[in-house]
Design a protein around this motif. Structure first.
Motif, PDB file in Angstrom:
ATOM      1  N   HIS B   3      -1.020   1.777  -1.824  1.00 50.97           N
ATOM      2  CA  HIS B   3      -0.821   0.607  -0.682  1.00 50.97           C
ATOM      3  C   HIS B   3      -0.473   1.420   0.735  1.00 50.97           C
ATOM      4  CE1 HIS B   3      -0.503  -3.041   1.407  1.00 50.97           C
ATOM      5  NE2 HIS B   3       0.841  -2.991   1.612  1.00 50.97           N
ATOM      6  N   PHE B   5       0.419   0.174   4.849  1.00 50.11           N
ATOM      7  CA  PHE B   5       0.500  -0.430   5.752  1.00 50.11           C
ATOM      8  C   PHE B   5       1.215   0.343   7.209  1.00 50.11           C
ATOM      9  CE2 PHE B   5       4.299  -0.375   3.191  1.00 50.11           C
ATOM     10  CZ  PHE B   5       5.222  -0.832   4.221  1.00 50.11           C
ATOM     11  N   HIS B   6       1.265  -0.526   8.154  1.00 53.97           N
ATOM     12  CA  HIS B   6       2.192   0.114   9.051  1.00 53.97           C
ATOM     13  C   HIS B   6       2.736  -1.023   9.963  1.00 53.97           C
ATOM     14  CE1 HIS B   6      -0.178  -0.543  12.957  1.00 53.97           C
ATOM     15  NE2 HIS B   6      -1.358  -0.495  11.992  1.00 53.97           N
ATOM     16  N   GLU B 308       8.424 -10.168  10.206  1.00 57.30           N
ATOM     17  CA  GLU B 308       8.526  -8.873  11.000  1.00 57.30           C
ATOM     18  C   GLU B 308       9.460  -8.962  12.005  1.00 57.30           C
ATOM     19  OE1 GLU B 308       4.481  -7.886  12.320  1.00 57.30           O
ATOM     20  OE2 GLU B 308       3.782  -7.763  10.481  1.00 57.30           O
ATOM     21  N   LYS B 438       5.042 -10.130  -0.492  1.00 56.48           N
ATOM     22  CA  LYS B 438       4.427  -8.989  -0.013  1.00 56.48           C
ATOM     23  C   LYS B 438       4.772  -8.647   1.461  1.00 56.48           C
ATOM     24  CE  LYS B 438       0.221 -10.048  -1.516  1.00 56.48           C
ATOM     25  NZ  LYS B 438      -1.449  -9.960  -2.142  1.00 56.48           N
ATOM     26  N   LYS B 439       4.880  -9.544   2.300  1.00 58.14           N
ATOM     27  CA  LYS B 439       5.216  -9.118   3.653  1.00 58.14           C
ATOM     28  C   LYS B 439       6.765  -8.743   3.684  1.00 58.14           C
ATOM     29  CE  LYS B 439       3.600  -9.191   7.384  1.00 58.14           C
ATOM     30  NZ  LYS B 439       3.182  -7.939   7.948  1.00 58.14           N
ATOM     31  N   GLU B 442       7.043  -5.050   2.511  1.00 57.41           N
ATOM     32  CA  GLU B 442       6.897  -4.273   3.444  1.00 57.41           C
ATOM     33  C   GLU B 442       7.745  -4.031   4.454  1.00 57.41           C
ATOM     34  OE1 GLU B 442       2.869  -5.417   5.083  1.00 57.41           O
ATOM     35  OE2 GLU B 442       1.717  -4.662   3.355  1.00 57.41           O
ATOM     36  N   CYS B 443       8.453  -5.326   4.915  1.00 59.35           N
ATOM     37  CA  CYS B 443       9.539  -5.043   5.864  1.00 59.35           C
ATOM     38  C   CYS B 443      10.627  -4.478   5.237  1.00 59.35           C
ATOM     39  CB  CYS B 443       9.770  -6.369   6.352  1.00 59.35           C
ATOM     40  SG  CYS B 443       8.432  -7.422   7.402  1.00 59.35           S
TER      41      CYS B 443
END
Lengths: 36, 459
Positions: B3, B5-6, B308, B438-439, B442-443
């Motif tokens: 996976h 992401f950025h 974010e 999921k967010k 990622e964070c």
């Protein structure tokens, strides 16, 4: 030139169960300290 | 499965099945994206052209990716499915945690309460010492070789039955040494009944306290009111501040709920920081989709953006030397859970159960009162073995939708109660919850990467 920096992470394949870790509640699992 | 992401200046690749996390430059980020579809010649030529570098630079990057693949840290195959039931079958019948519903009653009348103001769709009641004692005996008797046992005091409002809480802790302490066990207690409270006696007791005996606060006064008092309709913010905030100050660094966290009224929950987190609280959690409301408090489709992008912004605020505060923690961004990459735990999840219905004031056993606190979900009781043990078997087989591989999800070994298939309330079955998938999770992951990964790289630079 180094394009990739790999962080120190526990290898899940190597980790392949003592059950002593703290119960988690998502309402977290990924932060459970492994007692082993 | 990889996976990518950025977020801001971080480009990340997560190798799902090895657990490896890689911080990349843009060239590596792009090349990993095309690595499985294109050959070396095509991919390196494309990258050299796109990034305006010599071909040798792109080839070097390609070779670094290949070396990680060969080392089992990129594009690792999923070989875990056969292990899916192993941890639970290995520990069948073992219980290591109970949630004691010491009070099915509450002194607040919160509009969004999943427990229907503490009554859990039933009668008001408090747990007797005898029922609680039997629950602790049941836990010890069924804990097998487990040393660490967890007991949560929950409600309703558990401090409405404070004497029983104190008596049960004293009883547990009196038996733990002889039983070879270590009890870890948690208390979840709305704060209304906190006094010096509660503070002394909680700070002496509770491994963790969970304090319910929604942030801004107007947001908190919109839902968290007493039976006369009065807001509770002004009463509880000074009590929470006193408890946390006296806690002297022991675990606690502020647990807020955000609803359709405040998808901009970061503002509530800022208020909590201003009040001096640094261990924080804000959770999306759990309610029926037609409830006015329910988050809507239009709220989702706002909430994702807030996550974010929260990560940016945490990075900023850490660099200023004023860090705070957010429950869902606590991620242990180096010493986190093993693969068995990641597959099998929280253990609800098997190693973790909730106990009602009458001694009935339910899969977890969010199933209490649900028809057909009573598993047994603390005297006779689990009798509804068919229902328990459903929970035992409820793992990340039990859900078809999870098989191709990059976050499956971080969420372990998600919360069975959320799935049940959203879809009617515990193996369902609560899609909004998945998007939020999921967010958050990622964070959390970016924050962890930022910390690890900063430590390396300093060290």
């Amino acid at each position: 030139m180094k394009h990739i920096k790999t962080l120190n992470t526990r290898n899940l394949c190597e980790s392949a169960g003592c059950g002593e870790c703290q119960t988690s509640c998502q309402s977290g699992i990924a932060n459970q300290k492994c007692e082993s | 499965m990889v996976h990518r992401f950025h977020l801001d200046d971080y480009y990340i690749a997560v190798d799902v099945c090895s657990g490896s996390v890689h911080v990349l430059d843009e060239m590596a980020y792009e090349m990993i994206g095309g690595y499985e579809e294109k050959d070396r010649q095509a991919l390196t030529a494309e990258a050299a052209k796109r990034f305006g570098t010599a071909l040798s630079e792109a080839e070097e990057c390609y070779d670094q990716i290949t070396a990680l693949k060969d080392a089992g840290q990129l594009f690792t195959e999923d070989t875990f499915a056969p292990m899916a039931g192993e941890l639970k079958s290995r520990t069948a019948g073992v219980v290591k945690a109970l949630c004691l519903h010491v009070a099915h009653t509450c002194n607040l009348n919160c509009g969004y309460c999943f427990a229907s103001q503490g009554k859990y769709k039933g009668d008001r009641a408090v747990m007797s010492f005898e029922v609680g004692k039997q629950a602790l005996d049941f836990l010890v008797a069924h804990s097998g070789s487990r040393h660490n046992l967890e007991v949560d005091f929950f409600g309703g409002e558990p401090l409405m039955n404070f004497q029983v809480v104190k008596d049960l802790v004293a009883y547990a302490r009196s038996i733990e040494k002889a039983a070879g066990k270590n009890f870890r207690f948690t208390l979840t409270t709305n704060g209304m009944l906190i006094d010096d006696d509660v503070i002394d007791f909680a700070n002496r005996e509770m491994s963790n306290v969970v304090l319910s606060l929604d942030g801004r006064k107007e947001i908190h008092d919109r839902c968290r009111v007493d039976y006369a309709g009065n807001g509770s913010w002004e009463k509880i905030v000074p009590k929470f501040q006193k408890l946390v100050k006296a806690r002297g660094g022991k675990n606690y966290y502020m647990r807020g709920t955000f609803t359709h009224a405040n998808p901009d929950f970061l503002e509530d987190i800022k208020v909590m920081l201003d009040l001096g609280f640094t261990e924080l959690s804000m959770e999306p409301v759990v309610c029926a989709p037609d409830d006015p408090a329910a988050l809507t489709e239009a709220d989702l992008p706002v909430v994702l953006q807030q996550y974010e912004e929260l990560a940016r605020l945490m990075r900023k505060k850490e660099k200023e030397g004023r860090p705070f923690t957010f429950y869902h961004y606590m991620l242990d990459l180096a010493d986190g859970p093993c693969i068995y735990k990641r597959i099998s999840g929280c253990g609800s219905g098997t190693e973790y159960m909730a106990v009602t004031p009458w001694g009935d056993l339910y899969p977890c606190h969010q199933f209490v009162g649900e028809e057909g979900y009573c598993l047994g009781n603390v005297w006779d043990g689990v009798k509804n073995t068919e229902r328990q078997a459903e929970f035992a087989s409820c793992n990340v591989y039990a859900r078809e939708e999870c098989r191709n999800c990059w976050a499956r070994l971080y969420c372990s298939g998600g919360c069975a109660a959320n799935a049940f309330h959203a879809t009617g079955k515990i193996t369902g998938v609560y899609e909004t919850g998945c998007e939020l999770f999921k967010k958050r992951m990622e964070c959390a990964i970016v924050l962890q990467a930022d910390r690890m790289l900063s430590e390396e630079e300093e060290g």
